[in-house]
Design a protein around this motif. Structure first.
Motif, PDB file in Angstrom:
ATOM      1  N   TYR A  93       3.326  65.374  41.859  1.00 37.55           N
ATOM      2  CA  TYR A  93       2.899  66.736  42.140  1.00 37.55           C
ATOM      3  C   TYR A  93       2.837  66.991  43.643  1.00 37.55           C
ATOM      4  N   LEU A  94       2.410  65.978  44.389  1.00 35.20           N
ATOM      5  CA  LEU A  94       2.319  66.099  45.846  1.00 35.20           C
ATOM      6  C   LEU A  94       3.661  65.915  46.543  1.00 35.20           C
ATOM      7  N   GLY A  95       4.700  65.607  45.771  1.00 34.14           N
ATOM      8  CA  GLY A  95       6.028  65.420  46.345  1.00 34.14           C
ATOM      9  C   GLY A  95       6.264  64.030  46.901  1.00 34.14           C
ATOM     10  N   ARG A  96       5.430  63.079  46.531  1.00 40.18           N
ATOM     11  CA  ARG A  96       5.602  61.703  47.000  1.00 40.18           C
ATOM     12  C   ARG A  96       6.658  60.987  46.157  1.00 40.18           C
ATOM     13  N   GLU A  97       7.181  59.933  46.704  1.00 40.95           N
ATOM     14  CA  GLU A  97       8.168  59.108  46.003  1.00 40.95           C
ATOM     15  C   GLU A  97       7.490  58.382  44.843  1.00 40.95           C
ATOM     16  N   THR A  98       8.069  58.487  43.657  1.00 51.78           N
ATOM     17  CA  THR A  98       7.491  57.812  42.491  1.00 51.78           C
ATOM     18  C   THR A  98       8.494  56.902  41.789  1.00 51.78           C
ATOM     19  N   ALA A  99       9.626  56.680  42.428  1.00 52.85           N
ATOM     20  CA  ALA A  99      10.603  55.749  41.851  1.00 52.85           C
ATOM     21  C   ALA A  99      10.095  54.333  42.030  1.00 52.85           C
ATOM     22  N   THR A 100      10.556  53.457  41.194  1.00 55.80           N
ATOM     23  CA  THR A 100      10.135  52.067  41.276  1.00 55.80           C
ATOM     24  C   THR A 100      11.336  51.157  41.120  1.00 55.80           C
ATOM     25  N   SER A 101      11.253  50.015  41.764  1.00 58.94           N
ATOM     26  CA  SER A 101      12.311  49.033  41.571  1.00 58.94           C
ATOM     27  C   SER A 101      11.930  48.112  40.421  1.00 58.94           C
ATOM     28  N   SER A 102      10.771  48.369  39.812  1.00 56.47           N
ATOM     29  CA  SER A 102      10.260  47.654  38.644  1.00 56.47           C
ATOM     30  C   SER A 102      10.041  46.179  38.914  1.00 56.47           C
ATOM     31  N   ASN A 103       8.776  45.822  39.008  1.00 56.37           N
ATOM     32  CA  ASN A 103       8.436  44.422  39.205  1.00 56.37           C
ATOM     33  C   ASN A 103       8.098  43.752  37.873  1.00 56.37           C
ATOM     34  N   LEU A 104       8.787  44.169  36.846  1.00 53.69           N
ATOM     35  CA  LEU A 104       8.605  43.617  35.512  1.00 53.69           C
ATOM     36  C   LEU A 104       8.785  42.109  35.502  1.00 53.69           C
ATOM     37  N   ALA A 105       9.716  41.609  36.289  1.00 53.87           N
ATOM     38  CA  ALA A 105       9.978  40.167  36.316  1.00 53.87           C
ATOM     39  C   ALA A 105       8.759  39.376  36.779  1.00 53.87           C
ATOM     40  N   GLU A 106       7.902  40.012  37.580  1.00 53.84           N
ATOM     41  CA  GLU A 106       6.713  39.334  38.085  1.00 53.84           C
ATOM     42  C   GLU A 106       5.550  39.393  37.100  1.00 53.84           C
ATOM     43  N   CYS A 107       5.658  40.230  36.089  1.00 48.74           N
ATOM     44  CA  CYS A 107       4.562  40.517  35.176  1.00 48.74           C
ATOM     45  C   CYS A 107       4.575  39.577  33.973  1.00 48.74           C
ATOM     46  N   ASN A 108       3.460  38.922  33.729  1.00 43.43           N
ATOM     47  CA  ASN A 108       3.362  37.995  32.608  1.00 43.43           C
ATOM     48  C   ASN A 108       2.893  38.642  31.311  1.00 43.43           C
ATOM     49  N   ASP A 109       2.525  39.924  31.356  1.00 42.95           N
ATOM     50  CA  ASP A 109       2.040  40.583  30.144  1.00 42.95           C
ATOM     51  C   ASP A 109       2.718  41.929  29.896  1.00 42.95           C
ATOM     52  N   TYR A 110       3.991  42.001  30.217  1.00 44.77           N
ATOM     53  CA  TYR A 110       4.730  43.257  30.076  1.00 44.77           C
ATOM     54  C   TYR A 110       4.739  43.769  28.641  1.00 44.77           C
ATOM     55  N   ASP A 111       4.675  42.877  27.664  1.00 37.74           N
ATOM     56  CA  ASP A 111       4.716  43.305  26.272  1.00 37.74           C
ATOM     57  C   ASP A 111       3.440  44.028  25.844  1.00 37.74           C
ATOM     58  N   GLY A 112       2.379  43.971  26.643  1.00 37.44           N
ATOM     59  CA  GLY A 112       1.136  44.668  26.333  1.00 37.44           C
ATOM     60  C   GLY A 112       1.050  46.061  26.930  1.00 37.44           C
ATOM     61  N   ILE A 113       2.052  46.451  27.706  1.00 36.89           N
ATOM     62  CA  ILE A 113       2.045  47.761  28.356  1.00 36.89           C
ATOM     63  C   ILE A 113       2.609  48.805  27.396  1.00 36.89           C
ATOM     64  N   SER A 114       1.898  49.909  27.238  1.00 39.35           N
ATOM     65  CA  SER A 114       2.359  50.994  26.372  1.00 39.35           C
ATOM     66  C   SER A 114       3.646  51.591  26.930  1.00 39.35           C
ATOM     67  N   PRO A 115       4.587  51.961  26.058  1.00 41.55           N
ATOM     68  CA  PRO A 115       5.859  52.530  26.531  1.00 41.55           C
ATOM     69  C   PRO A 115       5.687  53.754  27.424  1.00 41.55           C
ATOM     70  N   TRP A 116       4.661  54.551  27.180  1.00 46.09           N
ATOM     71  CA  TRP A 116       4.438  55.758  27.972  1.00 46.09           C
ATOM     72  C   TRP A 116       3.878  55.456  29.363  1.00 46.09           C
TER      73      TRP A 116
END
Length: 165
Positions: free
Chosen positions: A101-124
């Protein structure tokens, strides 16, 4: 700096009940009110968008403001659950929407590889949680975890607001 100091003071007043509790967590209503205060706490009409947000709540104005800006959508069935503790993934979604909303950058390079609990994150919430940890708005939980369902403490929330500002 003066505006940030005033916002932190207002946030402290909003969180006073949570700070007094032994297992202090920030509620959904408190989190939204903190963001609203950070943005100046502008007067806003109580639009009665959620059945469980009464006129006499201290966070009603903030919740209506956040809904009308598209920052929050509720929990379904016309409810917001303002007194339920906010989860890390809910906080990340709200913060990312606020940044967009403020016009800031919200893209991500996704640090999924660093995350040990990615399967617990809701798709939304996955992209938002990756974004919030990547830019260090929300700290990683111990053990390389994002801990999406964990709650936010008042101390963590204070740090999040300072970094977001």
């Amino acid at each position: 700096m003066k505006k940030l100091l005033i916002s932190v003071l207002c946030l402290t007043l909003l969180l006073a009940p949570a700070l007094a509790a032994d297992d202090a967590t920030v509620t959904r209503g408190q989190f939204v009110a903190g963001i609203w205060e950070l943005w100046g706490g502008v007067p806003y009409e109580d639009t009665r968008v959620f059945a469980d947000v009464d006129h006499d709540r201290s966070d009603t104005t903030a919740i209506c403001w956040a809904y009308d800006l598209g920052l929050v959508q509720g929990t379904g069935g016309g409810l917001f659950a303002p007194d339920r503790p906010i989860t890390r993934e809910e906080a990340a979604v709200l913060l990312r929407r606020a940044a967009a909303y403020l016009g800031r950058e919200t893209a991500t390079s996704s640090n999924l590889a660093e995350c040990n609990d990615y399967d617990g994150i809701s798709p939304w919430a996955d992209d938002s949680l990756y974004w919030a940890t990547e830019i260090r708005l929300i700290d990683w939980a111990p053990g390389g975890l994002m801990a999406p369902g964990e709650t936010i403490s008042p101390g963590e929330f204070s740090g999040i607001l300072e970094r977001f500002a």
